[in-house]
Design a protein around this motif. Sequence first.
Motif, short mmCIF file in Angstrom:
data_model
loop_
_atom_site.label_atom_id
_atom_site.label_comp_id
_atom_site.label_asym_id
_atom_site.label_seq_id
_atom_site.Cartn_x
_atom_site.Cartn_y
_atom_site.Cartn_z
N TRP A 15 0.83 -1.21 0.00
CA TRP A 15 0.00 0.00 0.00
C TRP A 15 0.86 1.26 0.00
N ILE A 16 2.02 1.17 0.63
CA ILE A 16 2.93 2.32 0.63
C ILE A 16 3.19 2.77 -0.80
N PHE A 17 3.20 1.81 -1.73
CA PHE A 17 3.37 2.11 -3.14
C PHE A 17 2.03 2.02 -3.87
N GLY A 18 0.97 2.22 -3.12
CA GLY A 18 -0.39 2.06 -3.63
C GLY A 18 -0.77 3.04 -4.71
N PHE A 19 -0.08 4.18 -4.75
CA PHE A 19 -0.36 5.12 -5.83
C PHE A 19 -0.06 4.49 -7.18
N MET A 20 0.71 3.37 -7.18
CA MET A 20 0.95 2.61 -8.41
C MET A 20 0.02 1.40 -8.50
N GLY A 21 -0.80 1.18 -7.51
CA GLY A 21 -1.75 0.08 -7.53
C GLY A 21 -1.20 -1.25 -7.09
N ALA A 22 0.01 -1.29 -6.55
CA ALA A 22 0.66 -2.57 -6.19
C ALA A 22 -0.22 -3.42 -5.28
N HIS A 23 -0.80 -2.83 -4.26
CA HIS A 23 -1.62 -3.61 -3.32
C HIS A 23 -2.88 -4.13 -3.99
N ARG A 24 -3.45 -3.39 -4.90
CA ARG A 24 -4.66 -3.84 -5.58
C ARG A 24 -4.34 -5.01 -6.52
N PHE A 25 -3.24 -4.93 -7.24
CA PHE A 25 -2.83 -6.06 -8.07
C PHE A 25 -2.55 -7.29 -7.21
N TYR A 26 -1.90 -7.09 -6.08
CA TYR A 26 -1.56 -8.18 -5.16
C TYR A 26 -2.81 -8.94 -4.73
N PHE A 27 -3.87 -8.22 -4.47
CA PHE A 27 -5.11 -8.86 -4.02
C PHE A 27 -6.01 -9.29 -5.18
N GLY A 28 -5.51 -9.23 -6.43
CA GLY A 28 -6.25 -9.73 -7.58
C GLY A 28 -7.24 -8.74 -8.18
N LYS A 29 -7.08 -7.48 -7.90
CA LYS A 29 -7.98 -6.44 -8.41
C LYS A 29 -7.27 -5.69 -9.55
N SER A 30 -7.14 -6.38 -10.68
CA SER A 30 -6.34 -5.87 -11.79
C SER A 30 -6.88 -4.61 -12.44
N ILE A 31 -8.18 -4.52 -12.59
CA ILE A 31 -8.76 -3.36 -13.27
C ILE A 31 -8.55 -2.10 -12.43
N THR A 32 -8.90 -2.16 -11.15
CA THR A 32 -8.69 -0.97 -10.32
C THR A 32 -7.21 -0.73 -10.08
N GLY A 33 -6.41 -1.79 -10.07
CA GLY A 33 -4.97 -1.62 -9.96
C GLY A 33 -4.42 -0.83 -11.13
N THR A 34 -4.92 -1.11 -12.32
CA THR A 34 -4.48 -0.38 -13.52
C THR A 34 -4.92 1.09 -13.44
N ILE A 35 -6.12 1.32 -12.96
CA ILE A 35 -6.58 2.70 -12.79
C ILE A 35 -5.69 3.43 -11.81
N TRP A 36 -5.35 2.78 -10.70
CA TRP A 36 -4.45 3.38 -9.71
C TRP A 36 -3.07 3.62 -10.35
N PHE A 37 -2.60 2.68 -11.17
CA PHE A 37 -1.29 2.78 -11.81
C PHE A 37 -1.19 4.04 -12.67
N PHE A 38 -2.25 4.32 -13.44
CA PHE A 38 -2.21 5.45 -14.37
C PHE A 38 -2.69 6.77 -13.78
N THR A 39 -3.38 6.72 -12.61
CA THR A 39 -3.90 7.97 -12.02
C THR A 39 -3.26 8.28 -10.66
N PHE A 40 -2.19 7.53 -10.34
CA PHE A 40 -1.52 7.70 -9.05
C PHE A 40 -2.50 7.56 -7.89
N GLY A 41 -3.24 6.46 -7.92
CA GLY A 41 -4.18 6.18 -6.82
C GLY A 41 -5.33 7.14 -6.76
N LEU A 42 -5.87 7.49 -7.95
CA LEU A 42 -6.95 8.47 -8.05
C LEU A 42 -6.53 9.77 -7.36
N ALA A 43 -5.36 10.23 -7.74
CA ALA A 43 -4.77 11.47 -7.20
C ALA A 43 -4.58 11.39 -5.68
N GLY A 44 -4.34 10.18 -5.18
CA GLY A 44 -4.08 9.99 -3.76
C GLY A 44 -5.30 9.75 -2.92
#
Length: 131
Positions: A15-44
Amino acid sequence: MAKSDHSTFIGYILWIFGFMGAHRFYFGKSITGTIWFFTFGLAGIGWLIDIFLIPSMSRSAQRSYRSGRVDYNVSWILLTFLGIFGVHRFYMGKWLSGLIWLCTGGLFLIGYLYDYWTLNEQISDVNREAA
């Protein structure tokens, strides 16, 4: 069903690197992880809200994945911190693609994002083959 290696603690570390979506990908949430990856965690904002959602994401992942020879936690930490060098691929025994990742910076970062999308399934496949 066997207990998964997806831990809440590792979820918070990622989650510390969650602005890149790492924690969301880890838990199998690829779509929202990708959104976090490109939007820096929905602007934090989404990133901050996720601190409260990690326990439920962990429970969901524990119902979806099984443990085995390749540890999910180690693989995800290696991907998050050393993924562009292919260290996680070497750990899983994928030597050729690990060398490709090492020489191309995670296959020009596209492979790095691909591994965020598919690492849980890759680990499951390796563990299934070893069983």
